[in-house]
Design an enzyme around this catalytic site. Structure first.
Site, PDB file in Angstrom:
ATOM      1  N   TYR A   1      52.605 -94.871  71.487  1.00 48.99           N
ATOM      2  CA  TYR A   1      52.169 -95.191  70.136  1.00 48.99           C
ATOM      3  C   TYR A   1      52.802 -94.267  69.097  1.00 48.99           C
ATOM      4  CZ  TYR A   1      49.029 -96.821  66.507  1.00 48.99           C
ATOM      5  OH  TYR A   1      48.529 -97.367  65.366  1.00 48.99           O
ATOM      6  N   VAL A   2      52.710 -92.978  69.324  1.00 54.57           N
ATOM      7  CA  VAL A   2      53.233 -92.013  68.351  1.00 54.57           C
ATOM      8  C   VAL A   2      54.754 -92.013  68.342  1.00 54.57           C
ATOM      9  CG1 VAL A   2      53.381 -89.544  67.783  1.00 54.57           C
ATOM     10  CG2 VAL A   2      51.189 -90.548  68.451  1.00 54.57           C
TER      11      VAL A   2
ATOM     12  N   ASP B   1      62.391 -92.773  77.495  1.00 46.70           N
ATOM     13  CA  ASP B   1      61.114 -93.035  78.136  1.00 46.70           C
ATOM     14  C   ASP B   1      61.359 -93.370  79.604  1.00 46.70           C
ATOM     15  OD1 ASP B   1      58.075 -93.854  76.967  1.00 46.70           O
ATOM     16  OD2 ASP B   1      58.581 -94.733  78.912  1.00 46.70           O
TER      17      ASP B   1
ATOM     18  N   LYS C   1      45.069 -80.167  65.308  1.00 43.96           N
ATOM     19  CA  LYS C   1      44.558 -81.469  65.736  1.00 43.96           C
ATOM     20  C   LYS C   1      43.164 -81.365  66.348  1.00 43.96           C
ATOM     21  CE  LYS C   1      45.859 -85.173  66.068  1.00 43.96           C
ATOM     22  NZ  LYS C   1      46.871 -85.806  66.894  1.00 43.96           N
TER      23      LYS C   1
ATOM     24  N   ASN D   1      40.213 -83.551  64.720  1.00 45.44           N
ATOM     25  CA  ASN D   1      39.572 -84.615  65.488  1.00 45.44           C
ATOM     26  C   ASN D   1      38.126 -84.299  65.830  1.00 45.44           C
ATOM     27  OD1 ASN D   1      41.772 -86.284  65.395  1.00 45.44           O
ATOM     28  ND2 ASN D   1      42.583 -85.662  67.369  1.00 45.44           N
TER      29      ASN D   1
ATOM     30  N   HIS E   1      36.159 -85.034  62.748  1.00 45.12           N
ATOM     31  CA  HIS E   1      35.947 -86.473  62.617  1.00 45.12           C
ATOM     32  C   HIS E   1      34.803 -86.920  63.531  1.00 45.12           C
ATOM     33  CE1 HIS E   1      39.452 -86.229  60.279  1.00 45.12           C
ATOM     34  NE2 HIS E   1      40.358 -86.476  61.204  1.00 45.12           N
TER      35      HIS E   1
ATOM     36  N   ASN F   1      25.720 -91.248  62.417  1.00 45.50           N
ATOM     37  CA  ASN F   1      24.942 -92.115  63.301  1.00 45.50           C
ATOM     38  C   ASN F   1      23.551 -91.550  63.581  1.00 45.50           C
ATOM     39  OD1 ASN F   1      26.890 -94.099  63.482  1.00 45.50           O
ATOM     40  ND2 ASN F   1      27.862 -93.197  65.280  1.00 45.50           N
TER      41      ASN F   1
ATOM     42  N   CYS G   1      16.627 -72.786  51.707  1.00 49.54           N
ATOM     43  CA  CYS G   1      16.681 -74.257  51.830  1.00 49.54           C
ATOM     44  C   CYS G   1      17.236 -74.750  53.167  1.00 49.54           C
ATOM     45  CB  CYS G   1      17.508 -74.840  50.686  1.00 49.54           C
ATOM     46  SG  CYS G   1      16.745 -74.666  49.056  1.00 49.54           S
TER      47      CYS G   1
END
Length: 422
Positions: free
Chosen positions: A10-11, A30, A211, A215, A218, A226, A269
């Site tokens: 992907y990258v 690859d 990273k 991440n 995030h 949630n 507080c």
């Protein structure tokens, strides 16, 4: 310039297409024969808006090539970008096997007669220290004394999101370049010359850690949102409206505020309201594990700051603490982490003095008075004036907040800023 890209997932494949679209010649390497064959036939190995068209255009212009072996592709390359996978091992660590293998292959393929160094930029997510402890030793084992003449190692994390990867490549939130000395790299400057974004030139480890920080943050945001959503659901509250109110505050909530590493949280507080939300969530059966961990994490941080404050000091050493209240210019000591620190230092046998001109121990009242003297019964004796604070003789000065701006400390004072961990 000629750019080699190792790993056409992907990258790597997205980068190949984007780099070629700017006129650079790209060779992708690859191990998958099927993937390489598909690329050479104009078939994108991933589904991502824009890349198929860029592949077709790059092939037509002779700017994109692919192969399963390095061969002599590096002979005229200025830059090699490593995008191989670092999957999770059984214990949660990253598997560095692919990184080590491709590094050995690159080292073996470098022509020792090169007249300019090959920049080898790693974009795979790797733990801090990987460049210095794994990658660089592999190169040095193969290239020996010629290593610094033949290669320049860079760590350049990527920030691509699926479905917007092309846009993210050309409009990244930031560019992070990690080098041995924290200075620019010529090949990376050429690569990014048409991209406008905040750029950070740092050492390897700071770049490598980026990273993980991003991440995990995030993930924290998703989990927090949630958990709040579960509480709202259980209480019959509109989580959509709560979210709209929350994100509208870009001064404190969605902003750099409260995200700088430094002192623990405290005051009248935050601890109180976190405990209250824990109770509300538990009573509603919402199971807010992230929120439930906040106070434990804060206590762990307070203890680490104590260790940092006392590290290396002789038993009974004389210490000056600058700032006792939670914030400079106030006398509110309620749940101030600085009070906890003072208590621990005294308990460890240090001779402590405190400078905080906003605090008059004889004028504290109510809950503030009760908290202060329950935690520091000798508070009145610990507080010193400006003249005493500026005198020499302290083994260490601990700076907790902006109160230090009021002092003219000796030039040789050994200070540790606990409010800003750098």
């Amino acid at each position: 310039m000629h750019v080699a890209i190792f790993g056409l997932g992907y990258v790597g494949f997205t980068a190949a297409c984007c780099i070629a679209s700017e006129g650079h010649r790209v060779t992708g390497i690859d191990v998958s024969e099927k993937k390489v064959a598909a690329i050479l036939e104009g078939q994108a190995p991933i589904v991502e808006p824009g890349v198929a068209e860029m592949l077709t255009d790059g092939l037509a212009k002779g700017l994109i090539n692919a192969d399963t072996a390095i061969g002599d592709h590096l002979s005229d390359c200025a830059l090699a970008i490593v995008c191989v996978g670092t999957p999770s091992a059984a214990d949660g660590s990253h598997n560095m096997g692919y990184i080590a293998d491709v590094t050995r292959q690159i080292a073996a393929a470098i022509d020792p007669s090169r007249t300019t160094p090959l920049t080898v930029a790693y974009r795979s997510t790797i733990r801090p220290g990987t460049i210095e402890e794994l990658i660089e030793p592999i190169f040095r084992a193969r290239l020996g004394d010629d290593t610094d003449r033949l290669i320049e190692i860079v760590y350049n994390p990527e920030f691509l999101r699926e479905s917007s990867a092309v846009q993210d490549y050309f409009e990244p939130p930031k560019i992070v370049i990690g080098t041995a000395d924290g200075k620019p790299n010529a090949a990376m400057e050429t690569l990014n010359q048409n991209i406008t974004a905040p750029t950070f030139l740092v050492g390897y480890r700071e770049a490598e850690f980026t990273k993980f920080v991003d991440n995990t943050w995030h993930a924290v945001k998703v989990a927090f949102a949630n958990e709040i959503g579960r509480v709202c659901l259980n209480l019959g509250i509109s989580s959509k409206q709560v979210h709209e109110i929350f994100v509208s505050d870009t001064k404190l909530n969605i902003s750099p505020y409260y995200t700088r590493p430094g002192g623990a949280f405290g005051g009248s507080c935050l601890p109180k309201d976190v405990r209250a939300l824990q109770y509300i969530a538990g009573d509603a059966g919402a199971n807010t594990h992230l929120v439930d961990s906040l106070l434990r994490s804060n206590e762990a941080h307070k203890h680490r700051l104590f260790e940092y404050a006392a590290d290396g000091l002789a038993p009974g050493a004389k210490i000056l603490m600058v700032g006792l209240a939670f914030k400079a210019g106030t006398d509110d000591l309620r749940e101030s982490p600085n009070v906890d620190l003072a208590r621990k230092l005294l308990g460890a046998g240090f001779e402590l003095q405190i400078y905080d001109p906003a605090i008059d121990a004889t004028k504290l009242v109510g809950a503030n008075l009760g908290y202060a003297y329950s935690q520091l019964p000798t508070l009145e004796r610990l507080l010193v004036g400006k003249g005493e604070a500026e005198a020499k003789g302290f083994a260490r000065v601990l700076v907790n907040n902006a109160t230090v701006k009021e002092l003219s400390l000796p030039g040789d004072a050994e200070m540790r800023d606990l409010g800003s961990l750098t």
